[in-house]
Design a protein around this motif. Structure first.
Motif, PDB file in Angstrom:
ATOM      1  N   GLY A  88     111.061   7.052  23.327  1.00 13.47           N
ATOM      2  CA  GLY A  88     111.464   8.360  23.854  1.00 13.47           C
ATOM      3  C   GLY A  88     110.389   8.911  24.780  1.00 13.47           C
ATOM      4  N   ALA A  89     109.141   8.437  24.577  1.00 15.20           N
ATOM      5  CA  ALA A  89     108.014   8.896  25.401  1.00 15.20           C
ATOM      6  C   ALA A  89     108.107   8.408  26.848  1.00 15.20           C
ATOM      7  N   ALA A  90     109.010   7.461  27.116  1.00 11.70           N
ATOM      8  CA  ALA A  90     109.231   7.045  28.517  1.00 11.70           C
ATOM      9  C   ALA A  90     109.969   8.139  29.285  1.00 11.70           C
ATOM     10  N   LYS A  91     110.689   8.990  28.542  1.00 12.37           N
ATOM     11  CA  LYS A  91     111.554  10.001  29.170  1.00 12.37           C
ATOM     12  C   LYS A  91     111.042  11.427  28.939  1.00 12.37           C
ATOM     13  N   ASN A  92     110.283  11.618  27.842  1.00 12.19           N
ATOM     14  CA  ASN A  92     109.855  12.975  27.465  1.00 12.19           C
ATOM     15  C   ASN A  92     108.337  13.052  27.446  1.00 12.19           C
ATOM     16  N   HIS A  93     107.798  14.218  27.840  1.00 15.40           N
ATOM     17  CA  HIS A  93     106.333  14.358  27.838  1.00 15.40           C
ATOM     18  C   HIS A  93     105.853  14.967  26.520  1.00 15.40           C
ATOM     19  N   TYR A  94     104.737  14.464  26.037  1.00 13.33           N
ATOM     20  CA  TYR A  94     104.107  14.997  24.824  1.00 13.33           C
ATOM     21  C   TYR A  94     102.635  15.232  25.146  1.00 13.33           C
ATOM     22  N   GLU A  95     102.137  16.420  24.850  1.00 13.11           N
ATOM     23  CA  GLU A  95     100.717  16.707  25.108  1.00 13.11           C
ATOM     24  C   GLU A  95      99.845  15.811  24.240  1.00 13.11           C
ATOM     25  N   GLY A  96      98.930  15.096  24.852  1.00 17.01           N
ATOM     26  CA  GLY A  96      98.046  14.178  24.127  1.00 17.01           C
ATOM     27  C   GLY A  96      98.482  12.720  24.274  1.00 17.01           C
ATOM     28  N   TRP A  97      99.690  12.542  24.802  1.00 15.90           N
ATOM     29  CA  TRP A  97     100.211  11.177  24.995  1.00 15.90           C
ATOM     30  C   TRP A  97     100.329  10.817  26.486  1.00 15.90           C
ATOM     31  N   GLY A  98      99.452  11.373  27.302  1.00 20.53           N
ATOM     32  CA  GLY A  98      99.537  11.099  28.751  1.00 20.53           C
ATOM     33  C   GLY A  98      99.509   9.603  29.042  1.00 20.53           C
ATOM     34  N   ALA A  99      98.604   8.880  28.353  1.00 16.62           N
ATOM     35  CA  ALA A  99      98.480   7.435  28.592  1.00 16.62           C
ATOM     36  C   ALA A  99      99.746   6.713  28.114  1.00 16.62           C
ATOM     37  N   TYR A 100     100.179   7.026  26.898  1.00 20.66           N
ATOM     38  CA  TYR A 100     101.334   6.319  26.307  1.00 20.66           C
ATOM     39  C   TYR A 100     102.618   6.623  27.079  1.00 20.66           C
ATOM     40  N   CYS A 101     102.874   7.920  27.328  1.00 18.87           N
ATOM     41  CA  CYS A 101     104.114   8.299  28.049  1.00 18.87           C
ATOM     42  C   CYS A 101     104.172   7.603  29.406  1.00 18.87           C
ATOM     43  N   SER A 102     103.036   7.611  30.126  1.00 19.48           N
ATOM     44  CA  SER A 102     103.081   7.063  31.488  1.00 19.48           C
ATOM     45  C   SER A 102     103.229   5.544  31.474  1.00 19.48           C
ATOM     46  N   SER A 103     102.625   4.859  30.470  1.00 26.38           N
ATOM     47  CA  SER A 103     102.790   3.393  30.432  1.00 26.38           C
ATOM     48  C   SER A 103     104.246   3.037  30.127  1.00 26.38           C
ATOM     49  N   LYS A 104     104.880   3.781  29.202  1.00 28.28           N
ATOM     50  CA  LYS A 104     106.274   3.479  28.851  1.00 28.28           C
ATOM     51  C   LYS A 104     107.219   3.884  29.988  1.00 28.28           C
ATOM     52  N   ALA A 105     106.897   4.983  30.689  1.00 29.61           N
ATOM     53  CA  ALA A 105     107.741   5.398  31.820  1.00 29.61           C
ATOM     54  C   ALA A 105     107.660   4.361  32.946  1.00 29.61           C
ATOM     55  N   GLY A 106     106.440   3.858  33.195  1.00 30.02           N
ATOM     56  CA  GLY A 106     106.269   2.831  34.241  1.00 30.02           C
ATOM     57  C   GLY A 106     107.070   1.583  33.907  1.00 30.02           C
ATOM     58  N   LEU A 107     107.004   1.172  32.643  1.00 30.05           N
ATOM     59  CA  LEU A 107     107.724  -0.041  32.228  1.00 30.05           C
ATOM     60  C   LEU A 107     109.238   0.171  32.321  1.00 30.05           C
ATOM     61  N   GLU A 108     109.676   1.377  32.014  1.00 23.70           N
ATOM     62  CA  GLU A 108     111.119   1.648  32.075  1.00 23.70           C
ATOM     63  C   GLU A 108     111.620   1.508  33.521  1.00 23.70           C
ATOM     64  N   MET A 109     110.852   2.027  34.474  1.00 21.72           N
ATOM     65  CA  MET A 109     111.265   1.900  35.880  1.00 21.72           C
ATOM     66  C   MET A 109     111.233   0.443  36.332  1.00 21.72           C
ATOM     67  N   PHE A 110     110.196  -0.300  35.899  1.00 24.30           N
ATOM     68  CA  PHE A 110     110.103  -1.730  36.222  1.00 24.30           C
ATOM     69  C   PHE A 110     111.351  -2.460  35.716  1.00 24.30           C
ATOM     70  N   THR A 111     111.764  -2.121  34.500  1.00 24.83           N
ATOM     71  CA  THR A 111     112.924  -2.759  33.869  1.00 24.83           C
ATOM     72  C   THR A 111     114.195  -2.452  34.656  1.00 24.83           C
ATOM     73  N   ARG A 112     114.318  -1.179  35.070  1.00 27.67           N
ATOM     74  CA  ARG A 112     115.518  -0.787  35.834  1.00 27.67           C
ATOM     75  C   ARG A 112     115.611  -1.573  37.137  1.00 27.67           C
ATOM     76  N   VAL A 113     114.471  -1.685  37.842  1.00 32.01           N
ATOM     77  CA  VAL A 113     114.465  -2.413  39.117  1.00 32.01           C
ATOM     78  C   VAL A 113     114.808  -3.892  38.874  1.00 32.01           C
ATOM     79  N   ALA A 114     114.174  -4.485  37.852  1.00 26.81           N
ATOM     80  CA  ALA A 114     114.447  -5.903  37.561  1.00 26.81           C
ATOM     81  C   ALA A 114     115.935  -6.104  37.261  1.00 26.81           C
ATOM     82  N   GLY A 115     116.513  -5.195  36.481  1.00 29.74           N
ATOM     83  CA  GLY A 115     117.934  -5.311  36.111  1.00 29.74           C
ATOM     84  C   GLY A 115     118.840  -5.259  37.325  1.00 29.74           C
ATOM     85  N   ILE A 116     118.564  -4.313  38.220  1.00 26.98           N
ATOM     86  CA  ILE A 116     119.382  -4.184  39.437  1.00 26.98           C
ATOM     87  C   ILE A 116     119.238  -5.439  40.299  1.00 26.98           C
ATOM     88  N   GLU A 117     117.993  -5.904  40.452  1.00 34.54           N
ATOM     89  CA  GLU A 117     117.769  -7.105  41.274  1.00 34.54           C
ATOM     90  C   GLU A 117     118.510  -8.310  40.715  1.00 34.54           C
TER      91      GLU A 117
END
Ligand SMILES: NC(=O)c1ccc[n+]([C@@H]2O[C@H](COP(=O)([O-])OP(=O)(O)OC[C@H]3O[C@@H](n4cnc5c(N)ncnc54)[C@H](OP(=O)(O)O)[C@@H]3O)[C@@H](O)[C@H]2O)c1
Length: 251
Positions: free
Chosen positions: A141-170
């Motif tokens: 859920g941290a790929a989509k929602n922000h939590y104070e103190g989880w800047g590193a975790y949220c952003s790594s999961k959000a980055g991976l989610e976008m990578f996955t979306r692009v790979a899927g479309i390709e």
């Protein structure tokens, strides 16, 4: 035979997935730095269906060799191939401006770079393989929602989610497409939750809520989550690139 490659398979969700796959008669290639002893003891009973690959996935320049080793363990009778990028860490739990940089770098390597590079290597090496092949990137859920103190975790999961979306479309344009999806497992009773509960409220504003999840028995067992994911993967049709959230899969 259905073959599952699972990273972070020594503990938590990864180990639960491995046990379930073995019980169902599938073949497993398990990647982590350590070996789960219960799984290790299954080696003899599972007649060659279980292989361990020892790897530290934060060693970014070794990832291509790790994938070569994984591929070398595939047998000729593979008829469906599943690759689950599950290894992850939540630390550093700190506000931005107070991050421990060494831990931040390790987390970015493990949560974002490793699954992204391994997805790329897997797609490259299985281009000629025309049976069902699926890559699952374990999200949050941290790929989509922000939590104070989880800047590193949220952003790594959000980055991976976008990578996955692009790979899927390709992949939709490919002759032998791989399906590449995200799966958000929800909160689970694993070591990662212990790490989350050990953070103080100054570092992690939502700390009290996660203590309540544990106290009120609201954390799902990794075995329950593993079952939901395997049922999803065995369905005939998936949406390439989609973010599958366990909350929408539980009837
Ligand atoms: N638990 C939750 O509530 C929750 C919620 C949402 C999403 N998730 C996600 O679900 C996935 C699994 O989490 P979990 O709770 O099962 O975690 P966990 O119990 O902490 O297990 C993490 C796994 O990752 C492996 N790992 C850690 N560092 C590694 C490294 N450098 N190289 C290779 N493997 C490494 C560990 O194995 P070794 O130590 O043996 O290497 C272990 O098997 C993660 O992607 C996590 O972000 C969890």
């Amino acid at each position: 035979m259905k073959t599952f490659i699972i990273t972070g398979a020594s503990n938590g969700l990864g180990a639960a997935l491995a046990k379930l796959c073995l019980d169902r008669g599938f073949r497993c290639i398990l990647v982590a730095r350590t070996i789960n002893q219960e799984l290790y003891h299954k080696t003899t009973q599972t007649s060659g269906r279980l292989t361990f690959v020892s790897a530290d996935l934060t060693e970014t320049n070794q990832l291509e060799s790790v994938m070569d080793e994984i591929i070398s363990h595939l047998k000729n009778d593979v008829d469906e191939l599943y690759f689950i990028n599950n290894a992850g860490m939540v630390e550093p739990i700190k506000r931005i401006g107070e991050l421990d940089i060494d831990t931040f770098v390790l987390q970015a390597k493990l949560n974002y770079l490793a699954p992204a590079i391994l997805t790329d290597s897997f797609i490259k090496r299985t281009q000629g393989y025309n049976n069902k092949k699926i890559v699952v990137n374990i999200s949050s859920g941290a790929a989509k929602n922000h939590y104070e103190g989880w800047g590193a975790y949220c952003s790594s999961k959000a980055g991976l989610e976008m990578f996955t979306r692009v790979a899927g479309i390709e992949q939709q344009r490919e002759e032998n497409p791989a399906y590449v999806i995200s799966f958000s497992p929800g909160v689970m009773d694993t070591n990662m939750q212990k790490v989350i509960r050990s953070a103080n409220e100054t570092d992690f504003a939502d700390s009290a809520r996660f203590h309540t999840y544990k106290e009120k028995g609201m954390l799902r067992s990794p075995e329950f989550v593993a079952n939901i994911l395997i049922e999803l993967l065995l369905e005939p049709e998936l949406d390439n690139g989609k973010f599958y959230d366990i909350k929408e899969l539980i009837k």
